[in-house]
Design a protein around this motif. Structure first.
Motif, PDB file in Angstrom:
ATOM      1  N   ARG A  61       1.729  -0.865 -10.076  1.00  0.00           N
ATOM      2  CA  ARG A  61       1.848  -0.412  -8.691  1.00  0.00           C
ATOM      3  C   ARG A  61       2.844  -1.313  -7.980  1.00  0.00           C
ATOM      4  O   ARG A  61       3.320  -2.328  -8.534  1.00  0.00           O
ATOM      5  CB  ARG A  61       0.493  -0.445  -7.974  1.00  0.00           C
TER       6      ARG A  61
ATOM      7  N   PRO B 113       1.461   4.373  -3.389  1.00  0.00           N
ATOM      8  CA  PRO B 113       0.502   4.484  -2.285  1.00  0.00           C
ATOM      9  C   PRO B 113       0.476   5.895  -1.708  1.00  0.00           C
ATOM     10  O   PRO B 113       1.473   6.616  -1.764  1.00  0.00           O
ATOM     11  CB  PRO B 113       1.035   3.471  -1.259  1.00  0.00           C
TER      12      PRO B 113
ATOM     13  N   GLU C  75      -2.475   5.300   3.675  1.00  0.00           N
ATOM     14  CA  GLU C  75      -3.337   4.357   2.954  1.00  0.00           C
ATOM     15  C   GLU C  75      -2.933   2.923   3.298  1.00  0.00           C
ATOM     16  O   GLU C  75      -1.760   2.559   3.260  1.00  0.00           O
ATOM     17  CB  GLU C  75      -3.202   4.592   1.446  1.00  0.00           C
TER      18      GLU C  75
ATOM     19  N   ASP D  34      -2.666  -1.244   2.839  1.00  0.00           N
ATOM     20  CA  ASP D  34      -2.368  -2.086   1.680  1.00  0.00           C
ATOM     21  C   ASP D  34      -3.644  -2.438   0.927  1.00  0.00           C
ATOM     22  O   ASP D  34      -3.685  -2.398  -0.311  1.00  0.00           O
ATOM     23  CB  ASP D  34      -1.672  -3.374   2.129  1.00  0.00           C
TER      24      ASP D  34
ATOM     25  N   TYR E 122      -4.954   0.439  -1.040  1.00  0.00           N
ATOM     26  CA  TYR E 122      -4.043   0.657  -2.168  1.00  0.00           C
ATOM     27  C   TYR E 122      -4.316  -0.365  -3.274  1.00  0.00           C
ATOM     28  O   TYR E 122      -4.393  -0.028  -4.454  1.00  0.00           O
ATOM     29  CB  TYR E 122      -2.612   0.555  -1.667  1.00  0.00           C
TER      30      TYR E 122
END
Length: 360
Positions: A114, A161, A165, A167, A170
């Motif tokens: 990610r 993400p 949303e 942080d 996520y």
């Protein structure tokens, strides 16, 4: 004859539309000039693609991307990837063998990753270099073995993400995805799984989660959740001694050591730590062997409680042990009360669910 599209579920149609939008967005971002790739009027999808595939790094050849393929998979220079501070695995083993496999067969599966967020950099200020943009969720050993291979880039499948949303959400979604995958992987031993369990508890500030909570989060059975929780409570000194062993005991042996009062862990390690699973089972069978003749009496080690022992010919259930003494059962109605409680047990939804989780 109906078309394939007409037979797709609503969720699958929505997923395909999302992938198509991302393909188009990625192609537009890559094809556009560098200054346009940073324009503030971009859609949320374009902004996330720009973060995942910065135009400057594409131009420098540090990232390669197939515009006609899946937009979530790209090949990254290893220097752009960062290990996860919440990584579960305690020790990387077999990197030489993995490097040889990568050289012979290439990277068969992409790393799951990610984006690194501003919150990540604030939470773990020493964990990331300024040029790292991707955080590894699953596939750390591939990243660690890469310097020993001829691979110049590593393929990564990105979890992007969602719009709106935060942080933190996520980050936690990424942790959950990696956690479920790791709990079901045979390449992680019981201590890695316990470490992952402790990371989860710390992330969500859970003092002592119930078996059902653990099972639900990691998508495992309650019995597996109980095993993880038992080893999490292993005496720290015994745990360190096991981790230092050249050949660690099998998981069942470790659980057998941990699944007893902590003051007995050292002695159990001395008695069982060197055994195979087969040898351990034989010893435990001898220790717990009982007279095979049918009888009603007190359970071994618990003389004050009523227990019903059965032979294999009578039932695959060996023993039914209760929390009451024979006198207490008589006060409640004797055998009629006992059979009534058994009938109630068969109708208990939570118990039925637990048995279903254990036995399918």
């Amino acid at each position: 004859m109906p078309s394939d599209t007409a037979q797709l579920s609503t969720a699958e149609k929505r997923r395909q539309r999302t992938l198509e939008r991302r393909r188009q967005t990625a192609a537009e971002v890559i094809a556009s000039p560098a200054d346009m790739a940073l324009r503030p009027s971009q859609s949320f999808a374009a902004q996330t693609i720009t973060q995942a595939l910065p135009r400057e790094l594409l131009d420098r050849g540090l990232i390669t991307f197939d515009q006609h393929g899946r937009p979530l998979v790209a090949s990254y220079d290893p220097s752009l990837l960062a290990p996860n501070p919440q990584r579960a695995r305690l020790e990387d083993r077999g990197l030489e063998e993995l490097a040889a496999s990568l050289n012979e067969h290439g990277q068969q599966q992409p790393i799951i990753a990610r984006l690194i967020t501003p919150t990540d950099r604030r939470r773990w200020p020493d964990a990331f270099k300024s040029d790292q943009i991707i955080l590894i969720l699953h596939g750390h050993r591939i990243h660690a073995a890469q310097p020993k291979t001829k691979l110049e880039k590593l393929r990564a499948e990105l979890m992007l993400p969602a719009e709106g949303e935060s942080d933190l959400d996520y980050i936690r979604r990424g942790l959950r995805r990696a956690s479920v995958k790791m709990m079901h992987s045979q390449s992680y031993d019981i201590f890695d799984k316990v470490h992952l369990y402790m990371i989860w508890r710390e992330e969500f500030a859970l003092p002592e989660p119930k078996d059902a909570q653990v099972a639900k989060y990691f998508e495992i059975s309650r019995s597996e959740a109980q095993r993880v929780k038992a080893v999490a409570n292993l005496d720290p000194d015994v745990r360190e001694d096991i981790l230092k062993m050249d050949k660690r005991p099998a998981e069942e042996v470790v659980v057998s050591i941990a699944d007893r009062p902590i003051e007995e862990h050292r002695d159990a390690f001395r008695r069982y730590g060197h055994l195979t699973v087969s040898a351990l089972r034989q010893i435990k069978q001898r220790e717990t062997s009982v007279d095979q003749s049918p009888k009603i009496g007190a359970a071994a080690g618990r003389p004050r409680n009523f227990s019903l022992s059965l032979t294999p010919e009578q039932s695959p259930i060996a023993t039914i042990t209760t929390h009451l003494t024979p006198k207490e059962w008589k006060r409640r109605g004797g055998s009629r009360a006992f059979w009534h409680e058994l009938k109630k047990l068969t109708g208990n939804g939570e118990v039925r669910e637990q048995i279903h989780d254990e036995l399918s």
